[in-house]
Design a protein around this motif. Sequence first.
Motif, mmCIF file in Angstrom:
data_model
loop_
_atom_site.group_PDB
_atom_site.id
_atom_site.type_symbol
_atom_site.label_atom_id
_atom_site.label_comp_id
_atom_site.label_asym_id
_atom_site.label_seq_id
_atom_site.Cartn_x
_atom_site.Cartn_y
_atom_site.Cartn_z
ATOM 1 N N VAL A 1 0.827 -1.209 0.000
ATOM 2 C CA VAL A 1 0.000 0.000 0.000
ATOM 3 C C VAL A 1 0.861 1.260 0.000
ATOM 4 O O VAL A 1 2.061 1.209 0.242
ATOM 5 N N GLN A 2 0.178 2.381 -0.227
ATOM 6 C CA GLN A 2 0.791 3.696 -0.175
ATOM 7 C C GLN A 2 0.871 4.176 1.263
ATOM 8 O O GLN A 2 0.217 3.641 2.132
ATOM 9 N N PRO B 1 -3.123 -2.305 -9.391
ATOM 10 C CA PRO B 1 -2.913 -0.858 -9.455
ATOM 11 C C PRO B 1 -1.514 -0.469 -8.973
ATOM 12 O O PRO B 1 -0.920 -1.152 -8.130
ATOM 13 N N ALA B 2 -1.030 0.639 -9.497
ATOM 14 C CA ALA B 2 0.233 1.203 -9.019
ATOM 15 C C ALA B 2 0.014 1.785 -7.629
ATOM 16 O O ALA B 2 -1.100 2.203 -7.278
ATOM 17 N N ILE B 3 1.072 1.831 -6.849
ATOM 18 C CA ILE B 3 1.002 2.397 -5.495
ATOM 19 C C ILE B 3 0.498 3.841 -5.545
ATOM 20 O O ILE B 3 -0.336 4.249 -4.740
ATOM 21 N N ALA B 4 0.976 4.634 -6.511
ATOM 22 C CA ALA B 4 0.528 6.027 -6.637
ATOM 23 C C ALA B 4 -0.977 6.107 -6.897
ATOM 24 O O ALA B 4 -1.651 7.020 -6.409
ATOM 25 N N ASP B 5 -1.520 5.150 -7.645
ATOM 26 C CA ASP B 5 -2.962 5.130 -7.902
ATOM 27 C C ASP B 5 -3.753 4.918 -6.611
ATOM 28 O O ASP B 5 -4.855 5.452 -6.452
ATOM 29 N N LEU B 6 -3.187 4.154 -5.684
ATOM 30 C CA LEU B 6 -3.848 3.949 -4.383
ATOM 31 C C LEU B 6 -3.925 5.259 -3.605
ATOM 32 O O LEU B 6 -4.926 5.537 -2.945
ATOM 33 N N LEU B 7 -2.864 6.073 -3.696
ATOM 34 C CA LEU B 7 -2.867 7.371 -3.020
ATOM 35 C C LEU B 7 -3.937 8.275 -3.622
ATOM 36 O O LEU B 7 -4.699 8.922 -2.893
ATOM 37 N N ILE B 8 -4.019 8.296 -4.932
ATOM 38 C CA ILE B 8 -5.018 9.127 -5.618
ATOM 39 C C ILE B 8 -6.434 8.697 -5.227
ATOM 40 O O ILE B 8 -7.302 9.523 -4.943
ATOM 41 N N LYS B 9 -6.652 7.388 -5.185
ATOM 42 C CA LYS B 9 -7.967 6.863 -4.789
ATOM 43 C C LYS B 9 -8.297 7.253 -3.345
ATOM 44 O O LYS B 9 -9.405 7.694 -3.044
ATOM 45 N N LYS B 10 -7.321 7.115 -2.444
ATOM 46 C CA LYS B 10 -7.528 7.453 -1.034
ATOM 47 C C LYS B 10 -7.814 8.946 -0.876
ATOM 48 O O LYS B 10 -8.665 9.351 -0.085
ATOM 49 N N LYS B 11 -7.130 9.761 -1.653
ATOM 50 C CA LYS B 11 -7.341 11.210 -1.612
ATOM 51 C C LYS B 11 -8.782 11.543 -2.004
ATOM 52 O O LYS B 11 -9.436 12.358 -1.357
ATOM 53 N N LYS B 12 -9.275 10.902 -3.037
ATOM 54 C CA LYS B 12 -10.665 11.123 -3.481
ATOM 55 C C LYS B 12 -11.650 10.684 -2.407
ATOM 56 O O LYS B 12 -12.636 11.362 -2.138
ATOM 57 N N GLU B 13 -11.374 9.525 -1.800
ATOM 58 C CA GLU B 13 -12.260 9.010 -0.736
ATOM 59 C C GLU B 13 -12.346 9.982 0.427
ATOM 60 O O GLU B 13 -13.391 10.140 1.035
#
Length: 185
Positions: free
Chosen positions: A115-116, A170-182
């Motif tokens: 995870v990120q 998914p790329a680790i950076a994509d997990l950060l982007i998703k978490k930011k949106k959440e």
Amino acid sequence: MKIVSTNIGERKEITYKNKKVVTGIFKFPVDEPIFLDIEEVKGDEISDREHHGGVKQAVYGYSLKHYDFWRPKYPELDWSLGMFGENLTVDDLDETKIKTGDIFKVGDAILEATVQRSPCYKLGIRFNNMKIIKQFWNTTFCGVYFKVLQIGFVKTGDEFVKIKSSPENPAIADLLIKKKKEKGI
């Protein structure tokens, strides 16, 4: 990729908003090899086990290249490797290319990207500036948490060799982007 610094933090009590808080974010380079265990790096303080450490977040890696982005933003700081609370500073750890499930051999250990890192107020404490939290969220420079599949020692200079790719994940950076949106950030 290779490790340019191994970093350990001691238990440190600080005052934040008139409360005593214990943290391990103040990590500094060590000269001896460090031992990556199933749920933690031996000898490294983990004060908040709800958000750090454990099987999925046993080891935190951060890229040396990201330091070049951050140093000009915080020139007043006394910079050392480990500033982001990472156990492993890796010369070129790219969160946009590392996928969850990618597996790496490093030193005696085998690590799996999981995870990120989502920044919390303790990063702001480390930087003596809470601005860093929002800035961190607005990059893809989140670092990578790793699960330890095979315990063992690692040291500065050890190669970080990918032994299994997971291109479907998914790329680790994509997990950060998703978490930011959440979080609505």
